[in-house]
Design a protein around this motif. Sequence first.
Motif, PDB file in Angstrom:
ATOM      1  N   UNK A  88       0.820  -1.212   0.000  1.00  0.00           N
ATOM      2  CA  UNK A  88       0.000   0.000   0.000  1.00  0.00           C
ATOM      3  C   UNK A  88       0.853   1.262   0.000  1.00  0.00           C
ATOM      4  N   UNK A  89       2.019   1.188   0.633  1.00  0.00           N
ATOM      5  CA  UNK A  89       2.881   2.373   0.710  1.00  0.00           C
ATOM      6  C   UNK A  89       3.284   2.870  -0.672  1.00  0.00           C
ATOM      7  N   UNK A  90       3.311   1.980  -1.651  1.00  0.00           N
ATOM      8  CA  UNK A  90       3.669   2.372  -3.010  1.00  0.00           C
ATOM      9  C   UNK A  90       2.472   2.657  -3.893  1.00  0.00           C
ATOM     10  N   UNK A  91       1.281   2.645  -3.308  1.00  0.00           N
ATOM     11  CA  UNK A  91       0.055   2.879  -4.077  1.00  0.00           C
ATOM     12  C   UNK A  91      -0.846   3.821  -3.277  1.00  0.00           C
ATOM     13  N   UNK A  92      -0.593   5.133  -3.361  1.00  0.00           N
ATOM     14  CA  UNK A  92      -1.332   6.091  -2.527  1.00  0.00           C
ATOM     15  C   UNK A  92      -2.847   6.023  -2.690  1.00  0.00           C
ATOM     16  N   UNK A  93      -3.325   5.781  -3.904  1.00  0.00           N
ATOM     17  CA  UNK A  93      -4.778   5.714  -4.096  1.00  0.00           C
ATOM     18  C   UNK A  93      -5.382   4.545  -3.329  1.00  0.00           C
ATOM     19  N   UNK A  94      -4.745   3.388  -3.435  1.00  0.00           N
ATOM     20  CA  UNK A  94      -5.244   2.216  -2.718  1.00  0.00           C
ATOM     21  C   UNK A  94      -5.159   2.427  -1.211  1.00  0.00           C
ATOM     22  N   UNK A  95      -4.066   3.032  -0.754  1.00  0.00           N
ATOM     23  CA  UNK A  95      -3.911   3.270   0.683  1.00  0.00           C
ATOM     24  C   UNK A  95      -4.985   4.224   1.194  1.00  0.00           C
ATOM     25  N   UNK A  96      -5.240   5.293   0.450  1.00  0.00           N
ATOM     26  CA  UNK A  96      -6.271   6.242   0.868  1.00  0.00           C
ATOM     27  C   UNK A  96      -7.652   5.606   0.871  1.00  0.00           C
ATOM     28  N   UNK A  97      -7.931   4.767  -0.108  1.00  0.00           N
ATOM     29  CA  UNK A  97      -9.224   4.086  -0.135  1.00  0.00           C
ATOM     30  C   UNK A  97      -9.385   3.160   1.067  1.00  0.00           C
ATOM     31  N   UNK A  98      -8.303   2.502   1.457  1.00  0.00           N
ATOM     32  CA  UNK A  98      -8.362   1.628   2.627  1.00  0.00           C
ATOM     33  C   UNK A  98      -8.585   2.440   3.906  1.00  0.00           C
ATOM     34  N   UNK A  99      -7.897   3.562   4.038  1.00  0.00           N
ATOM     35  CA  UNK A  99      -8.084   4.401   5.228  1.00  0.00           C
ATOM     36  C   UNK A  99      -9.532   4.877   5.317  1.00  0.00           C
ATOM     37  N   UNK A 100     -10.093   5.285   4.184  1.00  0.00           N
ATOM     38  CA  UNK A 100     -11.490   5.735   4.180  1.00  0.00           C
ATOM     39  C   UNK A 100     -12.442   4.596   4.538  1.00  0.00           C
ATOM     40  N   UNK A 101     -12.132   3.387   4.075  1.00  0.00           N
ATOM     41  CA  UNK A 101     -12.998   2.235   4.364  1.00  0.00           C
ATOM     42  C   UNK A 101     -12.942   1.839   5.832  1.00  0.00           C
ATOM     43  N   UNK A 102     -11.804   2.096   6.484  1.00  0.00           N
ATOM     44  CA  UNK A 102     -11.612   1.689   7.875  1.00  0.00           C
ATOM     45  C   UNK A 102     -11.924   2.803   8.866  1.00  0.00           C
ATOM     46  N   UNK A 103     -12.473   3.911   8.380  1.00  0.00           N
ATOM     47  CA  UNK A 103     -12.750   5.043   9.262  1.00  0.00           C
ATOM     48  C   UNK A 103     -13.845   5.909   8.652  1.00  0.00           C
TER      49      UNK A 103
END
Length: 488
Positions: A88-103
């Motif tokens: 995820x650290x190398x894929x900002x879009x995926x990381x941001x989507x995960x953060x939004x899904x978990x909060x």
Amino acid sequence: MCLAQTTDEQKTAHIFTTLQSDPARLALFLRQFPKGADLHNHMVGAIYAESYLKWAAQDGECVALDHGQILSHACTGHDKGEMPAAALAGNPNAENNMIDALSMRDFVPTANDRSGHDHFFATFSRFFPITQKHAGDSLAEVKDRAAQDHVQYVELMISPGLGGMIAAGMTHPLKGEDYAQAEQALKPLLPKLVTDVRHETDEMEQQAQHVLQCGTPQAHLGCGVKVRYLYQTVRTFQPSVVFAQLYAGYEVVRSDARFVGVNIVAPEDNVIAMRDYDQHMRMFQALNAQYPDVKLSLHAGELTPGLVPPEGLAHHIRSAVEIANARRIGHGIDIAWEQDATGLLAEMAQKKVMVEINLTSNDVILNVKGKSHPFALYRRAGVPVALSTDDEGVSRGNLTQEYLRAATTWPLSYKEMKELSRNGLIYSFIPGKSLWADGHLVSACQDMTSKTCQDFTAQSEKARTQLDLEKNFTRFETAVAHNPLLAE
């Protein structure tokens, strides 16, 4: 609460009044403001999504991007939409989507994710697989954040050993409401259930101590935050399982001093929670007879018109107070819709049943915000209240944010802000006599530097903790009175 004002306190009170129209400086002021306690805090919900994703990456776990979920295993390479958490650290879009899904960060309703209520409660199953292994990391994060936020004491809701309690309830059906028979059936299992709780709690605390480096020159500030626990039971199971949890939870509180009370959680509007609510209150009533010293803080009234039928709003808070004998109520949002709300408010004021106010949570879950919140109604009725965070990681907040919301929504004085902070300790379940009685210092501590006060606090952990808060107020007011950024 009556205490002679010092010159620095008078200056601080004046500065606070001027800052209420200056949000940036008010935030600076309230960030440093001493906060007695956070009494309504679910540990698993207190953790920010970034931490859960970091731990998943460390453990080599996989995430399901399509579902916004942390999985309990490594990626196999065969399933579409899955990615190693470490990637995820190398894929900002995926990381941001995960953060939004978990909060609740940047939550916007969609056709498939229609409400803040549903999104909020869905986050817990999405990050659950990573929570148990990292309970100690979670405790360390909670304590560090509390220290940074100048919170002195946290009463955390946790559920160690819950699986064994659920299994016990599944294998011992409840016959109607014969709780005496249920206790007899479950009693042989209690020693192991309690031992499992103690073992998991020991491991959690040891891991947290290691992360915080307590006892070393590199010790984090979080090492100085006092923590006790409420055993958190889950209300959305069949009655036999709920009773098994409660029975074991009461026994945990009786036998382990780290646990100071019991609570019951999960969405109050859940079909099972609504159907069995009255029976749950009678379970508490039955167990209170066996364990008269166990204190209860109960989620009640986390409901709004339309979320449930009108009759569903009529009595949950009253039943928690009158049948279950709750000392504190969590949320209490639907108080105005209770039958004889005026009489209930008077009863709560007379019994000093405190309400844990969670402003951010009530906004993002129930869309109850601003002056629509019953915070002012409770205060007008003389019901004690204190501010708390609920699930600060999921809600993306902290206790300072709760004080900011209160200070910018209602015309609170500095004296009233201090009362909110003190209430957190007065109505905490820390053992011992309080430094305060009916809004006044106890007679032994009219002079808090006296020998009589030293003797009084030596006999009471609660009073010692409260005295520390008063010292923190003095230091804070001295700093504020001489801070050019805050002065007029």
